[in-house]
Design a protein around this motif. Structure first.
Motif, PDB file in Angstrom:
ATOM      1  N   UNK A 117       0.826  -1.206   0.000  1.00  0.00           N
ATOM      2  CA  UNK A 117       0.000   0.000   0.000  1.00  0.00           C
ATOM      3  C   UNK A 117       0.865   1.264   0.000  1.00  0.00           C
ATOM      4  N   UNK A 118       1.956   1.250   0.770  1.00  0.00           N
ATOM      5  CA  UNK A 118       2.841   2.409   0.792  1.00  0.00           C
ATOM      6  C   UNK A 118       3.411   2.665  -0.603  1.00  0.00           C
ATOM      7  N   UNK A 119       3.774   1.610  -1.306  1.00  0.00           N
ATOM      8  CA  UNK A 119       4.316   1.759  -2.661  1.00  0.00           C
ATOM      9  C   UNK A 119       3.298   2.394  -3.599  1.00  0.00           C
ATOM     10  N   UNK A 120       2.042   2.000  -3.466  1.00  0.00           N
ATOM     11  CA  UNK A 120       0.997   2.590  -4.306  1.00  0.00           C
ATOM     12  C   UNK A 120       0.841   4.084  -4.026  1.00  0.00           C
ATOM     13  N   UNK A 124       1.762   7.141  -6.648  1.00  0.00           N
ATOM     14  CA  UNK A 124       0.706   8.095  -6.990  1.00  0.00           C
ATOM     15  C   UNK A 124       1.149   9.540  -6.826  1.00  0.00           C
ATOM     16  N   UNK A 125       1.916   9.839  -5.762  1.00  0.00           N
ATOM     17  CA  UNK A 125       2.247  11.249  -5.523  1.00  0.00           C
ATOM     18  C   UNK A 125       3.618  11.659  -6.043  1.00  0.00           C
ATOM     19  N   UNK A 126       4.523  10.699  -6.272  1.00  0.00           N
ATOM     20  CA  UNK A 126       5.860  11.056  -6.753  1.00  0.00           C
ATOM     21  C   UNK A 126       6.056  10.762  -8.230  1.00  0.00           C
ATOM     22  N   UNK A 131       7.827  -0.411  -9.330  1.00  0.00           N
ATOM     23  CA  UNK A 131       8.967  -1.259  -8.954  1.00  0.00           C
ATOM     24  C   UNK A 131       9.999  -0.453  -8.173  1.00  0.00           C
ATOM     25  N   UNK A 132      10.205   0.815  -8.550  1.00  0.00           N
ATOM     26  CA  UNK A 132      11.144   1.664  -7.816  1.00  0.00           C
ATOM     27  C   UNK A 132      10.596   2.033  -6.441  1.00  0.00           C
ATOM     28  N   UNK A 133       9.291   2.258  -6.353  1.00  0.00           N
ATOM     29  CA  UNK A 133       8.694   2.538  -5.049  1.00  0.00           C
ATOM     30  C   UNK A 133       8.884   1.363  -4.112  1.00  0.00           C
ATOM     31  N   UNK A 350       5.999   5.879 -19.145  1.00  0.00           N
ATOM     32  CA  UNK A 350       4.570   6.011 -18.908  1.00  0.00           C
ATOM     33  C   UNK A 350       4.223   6.212 -17.448  1.00  0.00           C
ATOM     34  N   UNK A 351       2.967   6.007 -17.139  1.00  0.00           N
ATOM     35  CA  UNK A 351       2.432   6.114 -15.789  1.00  0.00           C
ATOM     36  C   UNK A 351       3.084   5.041 -14.928  1.00  0.00           C
ATOM     37  N   UNK A 352       3.706   5.445 -13.844  1.00  0.00           N
ATOM     38  CA  UNK A 352       4.469   4.525 -13.016  1.00  0.00           C
ATOM     39  C   UNK A 352       3.653   3.420 -12.380  1.00  0.00           C
ATOM     40  N   UNK A 353       2.334   3.557 -12.343  1.00  0.00           N
ATOM     41  CA  UNK A 353       1.495   2.516 -11.759  1.00  0.00           C
ATOM     42  C   UNK A 353       1.267   1.349 -12.708  1.00  0.00           C
ATOM     43  N   UNK A 354       1.646   1.511 -13.976  1.00  0.00           N
ATOM     44  CA  UNK A 354       1.440   0.464 -14.965  1.00  0.00           C
ATOM     45  C   UNK A 354       2.616  -0.511 -14.972  1.00  0.00           C
TER      46      UNK A 354
END
Length: 516
Positions: A117-120, A124-126, A131-133, A350-354
């Motif tokens: 959850x912290x990684x998500x 989202x904010x950075x 994978x880096x998170x 792209x979007x880091x969440x992908x």
């Protein structure tokens, strides 16, 4: 998903849906408890006295993720008072190392349990890839674990005395309240690296996270609360850019704050250093870098290219120890560029969440404007753009194409200044002496890297390269066990390692006389 109601700073339905779209279906009732929109002072979640808030946005699409309190010096005074009271009146300074270690271990366990959850939240904010998170969480959590262990190793000394009727001792005691000012590029690790060392030493802390990335800080704080941190030991205040300068000044000048630890730009670091002068306050500064990355003709080019990719493109080049100037020896110059170009072309943007994304957006408009200006300045002065060199508006407003620029001269910004972006600046050199002259011709001295298979050269360069940290045939050098810090205008003091705790203790000399 049910609408979140978080006090009078409630996120509206549109914001909730935007956040859900950003980081998928992982935000459910079980995990949403880490999403906080209040600051944390004296064990309570509070808003600003003024009632003001500011938005936190996602750099991948500039959607609003939520709001947090826009605190001013009145709120920060409350946090300082809480930390000061916890240290003295509630006698945190007299807590045992064993108890502090147990508390940090509990925090570490909760951080590990909630890492996904912290990684998500961090992505989202950075904007950094997920994978880096996750990698940053492993790194950041390691400091909590490390200093939980170091808490019980803050040893003093018995000193041999010159007089037979005396006994001399040196003991280490916590210095008091520590003000911690942290950056946006590592919103997790910079907090844990500082706070866990201070708390392990027996200090209390007031944390001011960067205005771009406060949500990660608040998530860590929620877990500290769950770990059972006593009231006032850990406090977090959030503020917008409008209030950042006055908040920093108060932390530096308050008589109740014993130490300041800051990670950020050299310019801001110098200002904080001046503001701490009147109180002769303990200060730790980890400031900007201008890291050379030297490839000598004897280097293993495959390893050098891997090291270049790791050092340059982590967090889209937005790290203080990113390679900034690539010095490549004549004999391997063209081959290195050719191999590096192929690797960079394969990066997924792209979007880091992908899944699979390796390069996300820059953090904000100021940063993308800076990167664009640096590249344009080099182009106008005759540099050659080998690859990239443009904004990627098809992805979003804050994306910049991974870039290689060669034929740099010393009148170009890319040659002289830290870019903090995904740009490889190539400088060609002929001799070892020339490489050292270029590498050391800066007032920044945080990190440096070089690649060589000549053992004599390895020892020469390691000694002569003017940086506080050096990667020898290695592009990733950070670890909790390492002493992190720079020389020249890149900072004062060290974080991590057994030396990191020294920033938060002072040595008291005890002389017992009249002994028989």
């Amino acid at each position: 998903m049910a609408t979140l109601l978080l006090g009078r700073f409630a996120l509206n339905r549109a914001v909730n849906l935007g956040l859900t779209r950003m980081i998928g279906n992982s935000l459910n009732r079980r995990t949403m408890h880490l999403h906080q929109n209040h600051a944390f002072i004296n064990g309570k979640w509070v808003g600003a006295r003024s009632g003001l808030t500011f938005d936190v946005t996602n750099p991948a699409n500039e959607q609003v993720l939520g709001t947090v309190p826009d605190m001013d010096i009145n709120d920060v005074n409350d946090a300082i008072d809480a930390a000061h009271n916890a240290f003295y009146d509630k006698k945190w300074h007299n807590s045992t190392a064993k108890d502090r270690a147990a508390l940090l271990k509990k925090w570490f366990q909760l951080l590990e349990k909630n890492r996904k959850e912290i990684a998500l939240i961090m992505t989202a904010e950075s904007g950094k890839p997920i994978a880096e998170s996750e990698g940053e969480i492993t790194y950041g959590n390691s400091f909590v674990e490390w200093f939980a262990e170091e808490a019980r190793r803050v040893y003093g000394e018995i000193v041999p005395t010159p007089q037979s009727n005396r006994q001399m001792m040196l003991v280490k005691q916590p210095i008091g309240v520590a003000g911690l000012i942290t950056p946006w590029n590592f919103p997790h690790a910079m907090i844990t690296r500082k706070a866990s060392a201070a708390i392990a030493a027996g200090c209390t802390v007031v944390i001011k996270p960067a205005e771009d990335t406060p949500l990660t800080a608040l998530a860590l704080t929620k877990l500290a609360e769950e770990a059972g941190f006593p009231k006032g030991v850990l406090n977090v205040v959030t503020s917008s850019r409008k209030n950042a300068a006055s908040v920093g000044k108060l932390l530096c000048q308050s008589e109740k704050v014993a130490a300041i630890s800051f990670t950020g730009s050299t310019e801001v670091g110098k200002l904080l250093y001046k503001q701490c002068a009147n109180g002769i306050k303990r200060i730790g500064l980890e400031l900007g870098g201008n890291a050379p990355f030297i490839v000598f003709k004897s280097a293993d080019l495959d390893k050098a290219v891997i090291g270049a990719m790791n050092s340059k493109f982590r967090n889209c080049g937005q790290t203080c120890i990113s390679a900034n100037r690539f010095l490549i020896q004549d004999e391997v110059h063209d081959e290195f560029i050719s191999r590096l170009t192929e690797k960079i072309k394969a990066l997924k943007i792209g979007d880091g969440s992908h899944d699979g994304v390796q390069i996300g957006p820059l953090i904000n408009h100021a940063q993308i404007n800076k990167v664009t200006q640096f590249v344009e300045d080099a182009k106008q002065k005759g540099a050659n753009v080998v690859l990239g060199g443009r904004q990627l508006s098809e992805h979003g407003a804050l994306y910049f194409e991974p870039t290689i620029v060669s034929h740099l001269r010393d009148d170009m910004k890319l040659y002289r200044e830290e870019i903090f972006g995904p740009v490889v600046s190539i400088i060609r050199f002929k001799t070892e002496e020339e490489a050292l002259q270029i590498a050391n011709a800066t007032q920044r001295g945080l990190a440096g890297y070089f690649y060589s298979n000549d053992l004599n050269q390895v020892f020469r360069i390691s000694k002569l390269l003017e940086t506080g940290m050096i990667g020898v045939n290695e592009g990733l050098i950070s670890a909790a066990e390492a002493a992190f810090g720079g020389i020249k205008e890149s900072g004062i003091g060290r974080e991590g390692s057994k030396y990191g705790i020294d920033e938060y203790v002072y040595i008291k000399y005890l002389c017992y006389g009249g002994l028989e």
